[in-house]
Design an enzyme around this catalytic site. Structure first.
Site, PDB file in Angstrom:
ATOM      1  N   CYS A   1     -21.630  12.742  -8.834  1.00  0.00           N
ATOM      2  CA  CYS A   1     -20.191  12.700  -8.559  1.00  0.00           C
ATOM      3  C   CYS A   1     -19.616  14.092  -8.821  1.00  0.00           C
ATOM      4  O   CYS A   1     -19.284  14.449  -9.953  1.00  0.00           O
ATOM      5  CB  CYS A   1     -19.507  11.647  -9.429  1.00  0.00           C
ATOM      6  SG  CYS A   1     -17.752  11.463  -9.103  1.00  0.00           S
ATOM      7  N   ASP A   2     -19.493  14.891  -7.759  1.00  0.00           N
ATOM      8  CA  ASP A   2     -19.048  16.281  -7.886  1.00  0.00           C
ATOM      9  C   ASP A   2     -17.762  16.455  -8.685  1.00  0.00           C
ATOM     10  O   ASP A   2     -17.684  17.328  -9.547  1.00  0.00           O
ATOM     11  CB  ASP A   2     -18.838  16.899  -6.491  1.00  0.00           C
ATOM     12  CG  ASP A   2     -20.127  17.041  -5.724  1.00  0.00           C
ATOM     13  OD1 ASP A   2     -21.134  17.416  -6.336  1.00  0.00           O
ATOM     14  OD2 ASP A   2     -20.122  16.784  -4.515  1.00  0.00           O
ATOM     15  N   PRO A   3     -16.706  15.683  -8.376  1.00  0.00           N
ATOM     16  CA  PRO A   3     -15.424  15.969  -9.026  1.00  0.00           C
ATOM     17  C   PRO A   3     -15.287  15.400 -10.432  1.00  0.00           C
ATOM     18  O   PRO A   3     -14.197  15.488 -11.013  1.00  0.00           O
ATOM     19  CB  PRO A   3     -14.410  15.334  -8.066  1.00  0.00           C
ATOM     20  CG  PRO A   3     -15.136  14.229  -7.421  1.00  0.00           C
ATOM     21  CD  PRO A   3     -16.567  14.680  -7.302  1.00  0.00           C
TER      22      PRO A   3
END
Length: 799
Positions: free
Chosen positions: A482-484
């Site tokens: 989950c990048d953010p």
């Protein structure tokens, strides 16, 4: 067995008999609906109303058809907003005797009385628009070896009278440069030439930019009767929907001298009753200079050039056609055979048109290639491993050429990339039986030392083990899958529950590969590491009903039953099933929780409830709009992981339910709510179903997603149960109980296998029969290249 695709339709969308052509019958019911085309040099997202997002590689993605103002260097946006002056390709039709103006495909005139059809095929897109017994056929395709759009225009008079028309094709060029832009019509080239200079400040940039293709051209096969390249003079006071220039007998043929350019040609057309024109042909794209355009035109003018290029485009798309299914769900057959396989091909072929794909994306897109192009998959794995650090860490992005650099999100440290190595290599081994690949020596990026693939992946697993805290939970740094989720561990302390259990699954997967190849010591080592990860996960991450998502730098656990927002996340539950971390009791509770809190009519939400404000112990994911992207959407990549896990746990009926929800349904109501054509699986549908049910289900319209490879794997390996082994092809299907028969034509290790499935009253277990193949239990063995085998699989008939 006869499962036709022809009934996979609504009054709004339908397919041809074999599912290869998708027809949309309204430009207004699903105004964001789009298709896409690509080759190795460019990509186009083509909206049903005529708007287009297009980029070519030089080597970074670059526009040649711009917005009307200075635009940021971005590519496609979720739920891409369109506006009157958005780049597009239109044709104005003016009936001179009736003094009536309309446009194709729909914008800018928006005439609602026209009969409309947008036909999407793998290699081309065609609009057929009819009004007042005049039919316009407007077709787009891409050559395979050139960054250029190929367009053909045909006009048919279906009436009994003579018709006089003014036909004006319009190609957006837009605001090219604040530094230098102009446009004119070149008589010798029979082309509109729009020239610009990419703005720069530094002296070094001048030399970097010298080879850029800063010119946009529009070539025509016929000399126009008039033309216009001055955007404002064309529109005048009427605007794009009713341009002042079209109130005159012909266009004014103005040059653009620093004004915003446009590429417009005009033809006077007279048609006798029942007559049609020959094709008007146009090529639109970037070039370096007039000399470059002149060189290109020599090819354009060759006999049958368009037909040969169209044929090449079709052949290029056929590379995706390796497996073919037939089932009682015609829409699913069409989607998988023609569109999902094409999407997998796109990802593996051009790496989402970036020069530094995120490592996790590159590896998972390569996983999809395992079923389409094993040699390319092998090369990709080599490239990825050659950029591994000697510490075992994988980089945040894979550089595809010597000038590429890590950009945007790849400049933010993420900790999950090593996980994907064994998970994506496993299908390569099962599909191609190429275990000798483990012995290939590849250097590290920061060392002259070359080690085997076996050592590379082992070091990656060792790196995952080392990147844990005193509890043996995995550090998250500024994000995992989950990048953010960028503020959980930016101080160096926060941990990811998901990455902990994903590491357990990765180590277990790697242990099994090691065991298969006789490396028993390594198998025992990584099985023990997997057990340690699972133990830590169970000790510290179980909340009583499900597993939480992580623990922040300041010790705040999130994704817990006491949280008002972000109470439950899908991924930790998924990988608990995959890794074997959850016992039967916990698994039952997790499945119940997922069904209760995350299920929607459009698929599974990634988390719920969606965040509505910033949570600084989690990060910018909580600032995304509720129900969009990673903040509680139906994020199909995460849903695909869960579906795969359900199949591994023999939850076939539930898995199929969620799998089918990924594809827009045949029902018109579902199509309109999602707003997407069933030509690809998007990265998300809107979630926050409990909070904003009226917006839920809306497609992002983005086809760049790791979902495609996983979905294809699920269909082949789980639904139809066709998994390679060292001895052959194992067949262990998990078809839904309401399917009484099905078929898969499978390409496998150089052979073709036609596998027919049938439910019978007298069958209690899976039974394989064949007259031309060797069967050992549920495995077809001794498979030889260039042979065609026919297998009957009999299944228990469900009551």
């Amino acid at each position: 067995m006869n499962h036709s695709s022809s009934n996979s339709s609504s009054s709004l969308v339908d397919f041809d008999a074999n599912g290869a052509v998708c027809r949309l019958k309204s430009p207004t019911a699903m105004p964001l609906a789009s298709s896409y085309l690509w080759n190795k040099h460019m990509m186009m997202q083509v909206n049903c109303r005529g708007y287009i997002v297009s980029r070519f590689m030089q080597p970074e993605p670059t526009a040649y058809s711009h917005a009307p103002n200075l635009e940021a260097k971005t590519f496609m946006q979720p739920e891409q907003p369109y506006y009157a002056h958005h780049p597009g390709r239109f044709v104005y039709i003016k009936d001179l005797e009736r003094d009536k103006l309309w446009s194709v495909p729909y914008e800018p005139c928006r005439h609602e009385g026209a009969e409309y059809s947008m036909e999407s095929e793998a290699h081309c897109i065609t609009w057929r628009i009819s009004l007042d017994e005049i039919e316009v056929v407007w077709t787009l395709f891409l050559a395979t070896d050139l960054a250029a759009e190929y367009w053909t225009l045909r006009i048919v008079n279906h009436s009994d009278g003579k018709r006089k028309l003014l036909v004006t094709p319009y190609f957006s060029v837009g605001y090219m440069s604040w530094m230098n832009q102009s446009a004119h019509f070149d008589v010798q080239l029979n082309s509109i030439v729009c020239e610009s200079v990419t703005p720069y400040q530094k002296v070094s940039q001048y030399f970097d930019n010298k080879e850029l293709l800063d010119t946009t051209f529009l070539w025509a096969s016929r000399k126009p009767d008039a033309w216009q390249v001055h955007q404002h003079n064309f529109e005048g006071e009427g605007g794009l929907h009713n341009p002042s220039a079209l109130s005159k007998p012909k266009l004014d043929c103005d040059d653009a001298r620093y004004e915003t350019p446009v590429a417009i040609m005009q033809y006077k057309v007279t048609l006798e009753p029942k007559q049609q024109t020959e094709d008007y042909r146009f090529i639109f794209g970037p070039a370096k200079s007039k000399r470059h355009i002149q060189t290109l035109i020599k090819h354009f003018q060759a006999p049958d050039h368009f037909q040969h290029r169209l044929s090449d485009a079709l052949d290029y798309q056929q590379l995706a056609a390796t497996n073919h299914l037939s089932c009682p769900d015609p829409l699913m057959s069409s989607f998988v055979n023609h569109w999902l396989s094409r999407q997998v091909h796109y990802h593996g072929d051009v790496n989402r048109l970036t020069t530094d794909p995120q490592t996790r994306n590159f590896l998972q897109d390569t996983m999809g290639l395992c079923w389409l192009n094993g040699a390319k998959a092998r090369d990709n794995f080599v490239l990825a491993l050659s950029q591994q650090h000697s510490s075992g860490a994988m980089p945040d992005g894979i550089l595809l050429n010597d000038t590429a650099t890590l950009k945007y999100i790849n400049q933010v440290p993420h900790t999950d990339h090593c996980v994907w190595l064994p998970l994506c290599l496993k299908p390569y081994f099962t599909e191609h039986n190429d275990f000798e690949f483990l012995n290939l020596e590849i250097p590290y990026s920061d060392s002259d030392q070359s080690v085997t693939v076996l050592e590379h992946v082992s070091r990656a697993m060792d790196w995952l083990v080392a990147q844990t805290d005193h509890r043996h939970l995995s550090y998250i740094a500024q994000g995992d899958w989950c990048d953010p989720m960028n503020m959980v561990g930016y101080k160096g302390v926060g941990v990811s529950s998901w990455l902990t259990v994903a590491s357990a699954y990765a180590c277990a997967t790697w242990a099994n590969i090691c065991l298969q190849t006789g490396h028993t010591d390594l198998a025992e080592k990584y099985r023990a590491h997997s057990d340690d990860f699972n133990a830590a996960f169970n000790t510290h991450c179980w909340t009583g009903d499900w597993y939480h998502r992580g623990i922040s730098d300041d010790g705040i656990a999130f994704g817990t039953p006491t949280d008002g927002e972000g109470r439950i996340f899908l991924n930790p539950q998924t990988f608990a099933l995959l890794s074997g971390a959850s016992c039967d009791e916990k698994s039952a509770k997790m499945l119940e929780a997922v069904s209760t809190y995350l299920e929607t009519p459009y698929g599974l939400q990634m988390l719920a409830p969606a965040y509505t404000r910033m949570h600084e112990h989690v990060g910018r994911v909580t600032q995304k709009f509720p129900g969009s992207a990673e903040n509680g959407s139906v994020y199909n990549h995460a849903a695909a992981f869960y579906i795969y896990a359900l199949y591994q746990k023999n939850e076939a009926e539930l898995a199929f339910k969620y799998l089918r929800q990924m594809i827009p349904a045949s029902a018109q109501e579902d199509l309109i709510q999602r707003g997407q054509l069933p030509l690809y699986v998007p990265n998300y549908y809107r979630g926050a179903y409990q909070q904003f049910p009226d917006r839920a289900g809306r497609s992002s319209q983005l086809f760049n997603t790791g979902t495609a490879a996983w979905m294809y794997r699920i269909v082949v390996e789980c639904l139809f149960g066709l998994v390679g082994t060292q001895s052959g092809l194992q067949i262990s299907p998990m078809l839904p109980s309401h399917w009484q028969d099905a078929q898969m034509v499978r390409s496998f290790r150089g052979a073709i296998l036609t596998v027919k499935y049938e439910r019978r009253e007298q069958t209690q277990a899976v039974v394989l029969q064949s007259l031309d193949a060797n069967i050992a239990g549920n495995t077809v063995v001794n498979i030889l290249p260039d042979h065609h085998y026919h297998i009957h699989v009999y299944l228990k008939k469900e009551s």
